[in-house]
Design a protein around this motif. Sequence first.
Motif, PDB file in Angstrom:
ATOM      1  N   PRO A 189     -83.092 -13.334 -40.214  1.00  0.00           N
ATOM      2  CA  PRO A 189     -82.474 -12.635 -41.476  1.00  0.00           C
ATOM      3  C   PRO A 189     -82.502 -12.702 -42.426  1.00  0.00           C
ATOM      4  N   LEU A 190     -82.787 -14.777 -42.704  1.00  0.00           N
ATOM      5  CA  LEU A 190     -82.316 -14.959 -43.592  1.00  0.00           C
ATOM      6  C   LEU A 190     -83.786 -14.733 -44.590  1.00  0.00           C
ATOM      7  N   PHE A 191     -84.539 -14.881 -43.934  1.00  0.00           N
ATOM      8  CA  PHE A 191     -86.179 -14.215 -44.241  1.00  0.00           C
ATOM      9  C   PHE A 191     -86.407 -13.512 -44.524  1.00  0.00           C
ATOM     10  N   GLU A 192     -86.543 -12.442 -44.037  1.00  0.00           N
ATOM     11  CA  GLU A 192     -86.362 -10.534 -44.878  1.00  0.00           C
ATOM     12  C   GLU A 192     -85.156 -10.307 -45.638  1.00  0.00           C
ATOM     13  N   ASP A 193     -84.665 -11.058 -46.005  1.00  0.00           N
ATOM     14  CA  ASP A 193     -83.971 -10.605 -47.256  1.00  0.00           C
ATOM     15  C   ASP A 193     -84.327 -11.598 -47.935  1.00  0.00           C
ATOM     16  N   TYR A 194     -84.958 -13.250 -47.800  1.00  0.00           N
ATOM     17  CA  TYR A 194     -86.427 -13.442 -49.246  1.00  0.00           C
ATOM     18  C   TYR A 194     -87.075 -12.385 -49.221  1.00  0.00           C
ATOM     19  N   VAL A 195     -87.650 -11.944 -47.780  1.00  0.00           N
ATOM     20  CA  VAL A 195     -88.269 -11.140 -48.651  1.00  0.00           C
ATOM     21  C   VAL A 195     -88.246  -9.711 -49.166  1.00  0.00           C
ATOM     22  N   LYS A 196     -87.600  -9.095 -49.198  1.00  0.00           N
ATOM     23  CA  LYS A 196     -87.045  -8.254 -50.355  1.00  0.00           C
ATOM     24  C   LYS A 196     -86.623  -8.309 -50.824  1.00  0.00           C
ATOM     25  N   GLY A 197     -86.449  -9.408 -51.838  1.00  0.00           N
ATOM     26  CA  GLY A 197     -85.101  -9.747 -52.972  1.00  0.00           C
ATOM     27  C   GLY A 197     -86.295  -9.184 -54.196  1.00  0.00           C
ATOM     28  N   ASP A 198     -85.729  -8.872 -54.905  1.00  0.00           N
ATOM     29  CA  ASP A 198     -86.002  -8.704 -56.636  1.00  0.00           C
ATOM     30  C   ASP A 198     -85.110  -8.936 -57.448  1.00  0.00           C
TER      31      ASP A 198
END
Length: 269
Positions: A189-198
């Motif tokens: 979940p952390l990696f997914e949030d990281y990838v979606k960041g702007d």
Amino acid sequence: MKLERVKPFPTEDGALLYYFDVGEGRPIVVLAGAQTSVQTYRYVVKKLKNKYRVIGLERRFEGETKARLEELTMQKQGKDLDEFIQFMQLDHPILIGHSLGASVIMSYLDQFGDQDITGAIFVDQTPKMLNDATWNEGFAGRSVASLTNHTKRLTTPVRRIPKLKVLWLLLNTMIIRQVSLFSVKEKLPLFEDYVKGDWRESLQKMKKPALFVGVEHSPHWPGEFAATCADLVGNGTSCMMKKVGHGAHLEDPNQFARIVEDWVNQLDK
């Protein structure tokens, strides 16, 4: 091999993060990337600690940090950084983040602004990893799922084999002594949030100096992305590390330390 000796940092929510604190002078806080211990900065620290106070914060869910498996978000990682600066009573530190660690700094800026820091250095990390009609400095043609899989497979990919002492450091930090207590699957979940960041807007609001470091052989994006990112910040600059890949501070600690020193020296002119 001796690693930097660590001390505990208790967060407000009961997590226990660890940090090292060496040298004297202007404080510099370093943060490592995904699946990587902050101990991988050891040879950079050896170069910098004669001039600066260098503090390495082991991020939540990496190394031997202890925390409940919840709030796996970049927002929480940025809040940890703010708590740490206050806990250490640091007077306007310089922040250095590599890869995901750079995004943690961007999250910190988004939540707390830049009034408590002197400036920041971002290493091989774009503020937006997914390209769209407004941005072309991230991964081309990738989805959140494919990028997450890409992130969890890689730790510190290098272009050339580092020196034997650095390989031994990696063995110590990534396998023997500083392996994360949390599995890759648990951290997804952390990696997914990281990838979606702007984080472009947080950079545009930044008034303090910022340096974006590209690497000549990044496996993620052309090193020239750093110049585009620097244009987002009113007082932003960029540079290119030569003959290295994503694991820049491991492949060439001397070049990395020189870039940091040269930039910090410019702040005083």
